[in-house]
Design an enzyme around this catalytic site. Structure first.
Site, mmCIF file in Angstrom:
data_model
loop_
_atom_site.group_PDB
_atom_site.id
_atom_site.type_symbol
_atom_site.label_atom_id
_atom_site.label_comp_id
_atom_site.label_asym_id
_atom_site.label_seq_id
_atom_site.Cartn_x
_atom_site.Cartn_y
_atom_site.Cartn_z
ATOM 1 N N ASP A 55 1.005 -1.031 0.079
ATOM 2 C CA ASP A 55 -0.331 -0.330 0.296
ATOM 3 C C ASP A 55 1.016 1.102 0.044
ATOM 4 O O ASP A 55 1.249 1.467 1.062
ATOM 5 C CB ASP A 55 -1.258 0.000 1.142
ATOM 6 C CG ASP A 55 -1.822 1.459 1.378
ATOM 7 O OD1 ASP A 55 -1.685 1.948 0.791
ATOM 8 O OD2 ASP A 55 -2.886 1.331 2.548
ATOM 9 N N HIS A 246 29.360 14.531 4.076
ATOM 10 C CA HIS A 246 30.361 15.769 3.145
ATOM 11 C C HIS A 246 30.353 15.012 1.806
ATOM 12 O O HIS A 246 30.490 13.622 1.958
ATOM 13 C CB HIS A 246 31.575 15.750 3.310
ATOM 14 C CG HIS A 246 31.836 16.745 4.428
ATOM 15 N ND1 HIS A 246 33.201 16.426 5.095
ATOM 16 C CD2 HIS A 246 31.083 17.659 5.321
ATOM 17 C CE1 HIS A 246 32.586 17.702 5.778
ATOM 18 N NE2 HIS A 246 31.732 18.578 6.153
ATOM 19 N N GLU A 334 34.908 18.032 -3.374
ATOM 20 C CA GLU A 334 33.567 17.654 -2.178
ATOM 21 C C GLU A 334 32.821 18.738 -1.953
ATOM 22 O O GLU A 334 33.222 20.015 -1.535
ATOM 23 C CB GLU A 334 34.992 17.628 -1.017
ATOM 24 C CG GLU A 334 34.259 17.367 0.382
ATOM 25 C CD GLU A 334 34.273 17.694 1.246
ATOM 26 O OE1 GLU A 334 35.112 16.585 2.243
ATOM 27 O OE2 GLU A 334 35.589 18.348 1.657
ATOM 28 N N ARG A 336 30.682 20.136 0.737
ATOM 29 C CA ARG A 336 30.728 20.116 2.328
ATOM 30 C C ARG A 336 28.722 20.219 2.522
ATOM 31 O O ARG A 336 28.760 20.234 3.590
ATOM 32 C CB ARG A 336 31.751 20.733 2.601
ATOM 33 C CG ARG A 336 33.276 20.615 2.355
ATOM 34 C CD ARG A 336 33.672 21.225 2.724
ATOM 35 N NE ARG A 336 34.374 21.674 4.133
ATOM 36 C CZ ARG A 336 34.004 20.994 5.499
ATOM 37 N NH1 ARG A 336 34.946 19.843 4.326
ATOM 38 N NH2 ARG A 336 34.670 20.619 6.691
#
Length: 445
Positions: A55, A246, A334, A336
């Site tokens: 469901d 990160h 990266e 952050r």
């Protein structure tokens, strides 16, 4: 026998070898909350054939009551025995995609969302690799097993036992993850009291998202065995660092990292710069996906190793985007800002779509900022004219509505359900009377 049949047969063999009796079919809702249904091995063929209905109207953000039937299709490539469960009549898990009854991928399924984004990546001959950093806090529990706001230690960054009282729990988490095929790169106590970090090796984006879901599940279960409660709440303590997620990301083509260029002074390719440009352009719109709860914005404050302003750097950790020092195949970007409450499938999807938008439109980022953004002089701050990330959930939702890329990426269904639920969350929070207000105003006015 085709590759899918081979994968299914491999699952059947592992079930027999490990004495597995129960299989947890797992998926996440649009808010990243893990859901599960248990089946016995007798029902495995039925599940593989897509006959396991549920469901959808009972799952947050999935379906209305009049369109509620949905089905789960387990991905045999995600089969893993759960090592913390009993070995006799053992338990395994598979991560599932959600489909409609007519056999079409459900557009509100977060895993399907990431698959759609990665299809565009593959069509350009690329592969996205992601490596998230996993931070969490450990709290004590009461006699009923419920978490209490009592931190388990007061250690700091890289501290050891006996100051780091979570070392045993962290060790067992790492050992369990290794049994499940993770390659652990580092584990240690983080900056804040009771805060820990475990980093596992990057992988292709879909596999990494699956691993992140499993990582959180392992952390919570092993912590419980140590009479501790693991929370991925971003900022449980005032004036302490919060927990981040990160996201280190890179693009590969024919086995080569295309973010790396040995001929440039900084070792970054033009493609990497364009990718950064795309992330910066869409940083505001992405924020609600990467920081989806009210508490997320208590972390995004100056001075706590969390980004506040929109910029990038080749070194320092005060900017939204950092390029770690490693080069060659380890060259990466990266982001952050995301925290561990983010749905990994959605945040990875919007990240790569933003980056691809930067590459396709050759969006050149501004100059990198190598100074501490938190302590810029007023003059330097004015020169840089840095824009801010949204300061609260409401502002982030508004920014999300102003960025068409987000709706295009996560589908109209998820977009509408997400906004509806998160505006309600903000409204509920804004109407509450908080302890700070009572302490500050009750006796003053």
């Amino acid at each position: 026998m085709n590759s899918t049949d081979l994968q299914k047969q491999k699952v059947i063999n592992e079930i027999e070898e490990n004495g597995v009796e129960f299989i947890r079919l797992q998926f996440v809702d649009i808010f990243g909350v893990l859901k599960s249904v248990n089946i016995t091995t007798d029902e495995l063929d039925n599940a593989f054939d897509g006959n396991l209905m549920f469901d959808g109207s009972s799952i947050d953000g999935f379906a209305r009551i009049n369109e509620s039937d949905q089905c789960l299709k387990p991905d045999p490539d995600t089969f893993q025995v759960m090592p913390w469960r009993p070995k006799e009549k053992g338990v395994a898990r598979m991560i599932c995609d959600v489909y409609t009854p007519d056999g079409k991928p459900f557009e509100g399924c977060p895993r399907n969302t990431l698959k759609r984004a990665l299809k565009e990546v593959r069509e350009t001959g690329l592969e996205l690799n992601v490596g998230p950093e996993g931070e969490f806090f450990l709290f004590h529990i009461d006699e009923k097993g419920c978490p209490v706001f009592h931190i388990h230690d007061h250690a700091g960054y890289f501290d050891l036992a006996p100051v780091d009282r979570g070392e045993n729990a962290r060790r067992d988490i790492v050992l369990t993850m290794k049994k499940m095929g993770f390659r652990i790169e580092a584990s240690h106590h983080e900056v804040a009291p009771g805060q820990h970090e475990i980093d596992f090796k990057y992988d292709e984006a879909l596999k990494t998202a699956d691993k992140w879901v499993t990582f959180k599940d392992v952390v919570k279960n092993i912590a419980k065995q140590h009479n501790l409660y693991a929370t991925f709440m971003p900022k449980p303590f005032y004036r302490e660092n919060g927990s981040a997620m990160h996201c280190n990301q890179s693009l590969f083509k024919n086995g080569e990292n295309i973010f790396y260029d040995s001929s440039t002074e900084c070792g970054l390719s033009q493609v990497a710069h364009y990718y950064i440009g795309g992330l910066l352009k869409h940083a505001k719109g992405i924020t609600a996906i990467g920081n989806p709860i009210v508490n997320s914005y208590k972390r995004l404050k100056p001075g706590y190793e969390a980004p506040v302003q929109i910029g990038w750097s080749k070194s320092n950790r005060s900017t939204l985007i950092r390029v770690p020092a490693s080069r060659g195949s380890a060259t990466r970007v990266e982001l952050r800002s995301p925290d561990p409450t983010a749905n990994p499938y959605l945040i990875f999807a919007v990240m790569v779509k933003a980056g691809l938008h930067g590459i396709k439109n050759k969006i050149t980022p501004p100059e990198s900022i190598e100074e501490d953004v938190y302590n810029l002089s007023p003059k330097k701050r004015a020169q840089l004219d840095l824009d801010h990330l949204p300061r609260d959930l409401y502002a982030a939702l508004k920014a999300m509505e102003e960025d068409p890329l987000i709706k295009e990426t996560i589908s109209e269904h998820t977009y509408n359900r997400f906004l509806e639920a998160k505006y309600k969350e903000w409204s509920d929070y804004a109407e509450q009377i908080h302890d700070w207000e009572i302490k500050s105003y009750l006796g003053k006015y």
